[in-house]
Design a protein around this motif. Sequence first.
Motif, PDB file in Angstrom:
ATOM      1  N   ARG A   1      49.148  48.303  10.660  1.00 37.82           N
ATOM      2  CA  ARG A   1      50.184  47.679  11.388  1.00 37.82           C
ATOM      3  C   ARG A   1      50.745  46.775  10.890  1.00 37.82           C
ATOM      4  O   ARG A   1      51.700  45.914  11.477  1.00 37.82           O
ATOM      5  CB  ARG A   1      49.566  47.740  12.542  1.00 37.82           C
TER       6      ARG A   1
ATOM      7  N   TYR B   1      46.919  43.022  15.103  1.00 36.80           N
ATOM      8  CA  TYR B   1      45.885  41.828  15.341  1.00 36.80           C
ATOM      9  C   TYR B   1      45.553  41.081  14.411  1.00 36.80           C
ATOM     10  O   TYR B   1      45.413  40.088  14.539  1.00 36.80           O
ATOM     11  CB  TYR B   1      44.997  42.350  16.569  1.00 36.80           C
ATOM     12  N   THR B   2      45.278  41.867  13.306  1.00 33.05           N
ATOM     13  CA  THR B   2      44.862  41.075  11.868  1.00 33.05           C
ATOM     14  C   THR B   2      45.672  40.076  11.705  1.00 33.05           C
ATOM     15  O   THR B   2      45.458  38.965  11.189  1.00 33.05           O
ATOM     16  CB  THR B   2      44.354  42.388  11.015  1.00 33.05           C
TER      17      THR B   2
ATOM     18  N   PRO C   1      41.379  45.150   9.639  1.00 35.80           N
ATOM     19  CA  PRO C   1      40.826  45.779  10.867  1.00 35.80           C
ATOM     20  C   PRO C   1      39.275  46.473  10.681  1.00 35.80           C
ATOM     21  O   PRO C   1      39.334  46.923   9.468  1.00 35.80           O
ATOM     22  CB  PRO C   1      42.012  46.462  11.517  1.00 35.80           C
ATOM     23  N   VAL C   2      38.543  46.563  11.708  1.00 33.82           N
ATOM     24  CA  VAL C   2      37.367  47.393  11.564  1.00 33.82           C
ATOM     25  C   VAL C   2      37.998  48.904  11.645  1.00 33.82           C
ATOM     26  O   VAL C   2      38.529  49.209  12.676  1.00 33.82           O
ATOM     27  CB  VAL C   2      36.365  47.405  12.329  1.00 33.82           C
TER      28      VAL C   2
ATOM     29  N   ALA D   1      39.857  42.053  19.964  1.00 31.87           N
ATOM     30  CA  ALA D   1      41.146  41.381  19.605  1.00 31.87           C
ATOM     31  C   ALA D   1      42.304  41.319  20.538  1.00 31.87           C
ATOM     32  O   ALA D   1      43.110  40.395  20.638  1.00 31.87           O
ATOM     33  CB  ALA D   1      41.600  41.444  18.089  1.00 31.87           C
TER      34      ALA D   1
END
Length: 226
Positions: free
Chosen positions: A12, A17-18, A88-89, A173
């Motif tokens: 993204r 969110y990262t 992200p995970v 997050a």
Amino acid sequence: MNKAVVINGSPRMERGYTAVVVEPFVEGMMDAGSHVEVFYASRLKVKPCACGELYCWNEAPGECCIKDKMQLLHPRLRHADILVLATPVYIPLPGDMQNVINRLCPLLEPVLEFRKGRTRARFRKDVRIRSIVLVSTGGWWEKQNFGTVLRIVKEFAQDASVNFAGAVLRPHASVMKRDGELTQDGRAVLDAVRKAGYELIKDGVMREETLKAISRPLISRAESPA
Ligand SMILES: Cc1cc2nc3c(=O)[nH]c(=O)nc-3n(C[C@H](O)[C@H](O)[C@H](O)COP(=O)(O)O)c2cc1C
């Protein structure tokens, strides 16, 4: 001047969110005097490593047999003091991020040493990186979700024989925002992230207390949707 390269693996990219967490981290590093460049793995779209025979070690040490955007990244990495892997995970990593990590192989010396019971390589002499940092966001509540990603990045630092300088981890997050806006807690988390970036450059380490403030629960387990 201290130089850092950040590779953000979120598909993204700037909208993820990262990126929400990486941005203040970069600001903190820059406030402390670092020159920081940010790359997005999904924009680089580097191909998967296909040289199973370790061409970059055996045939042409330091050179990759695949010609793509990784050629742009390699010189930047050679001149960086710090590498920040941000992701992200994704059980465990997004594909483009995994490709970038695999394609770091030409930066390693074609020499293996057996140390503390493990076979390890090291960065080539023309690679300046001395520290690797992980910045990661996850959707689920508990911090244990970062276990595999943390292990991958720590292992890579050990394989390259450089310092693993710590991990900035933000579980659940999405809770940092409500209706698209940062909450008060979200802002406090990002202030701590900025501090962590600053500490990393100024002191070479991020304080335990700062990292705890970043990853603290923002809701109870019971309230968590995941
Ligand atoms: C394929 C996939 C797998 C995921 N696996 C996990 C997981 O195992 N643990 C976790 O905490 N979050 C997981 N998530 C959630 C993301 O890590 C989380 O939403 C993250 O903050 C997204 O970052 P981004 O917006 O920068 O892409 C997963 C998301 C996707 C799409």
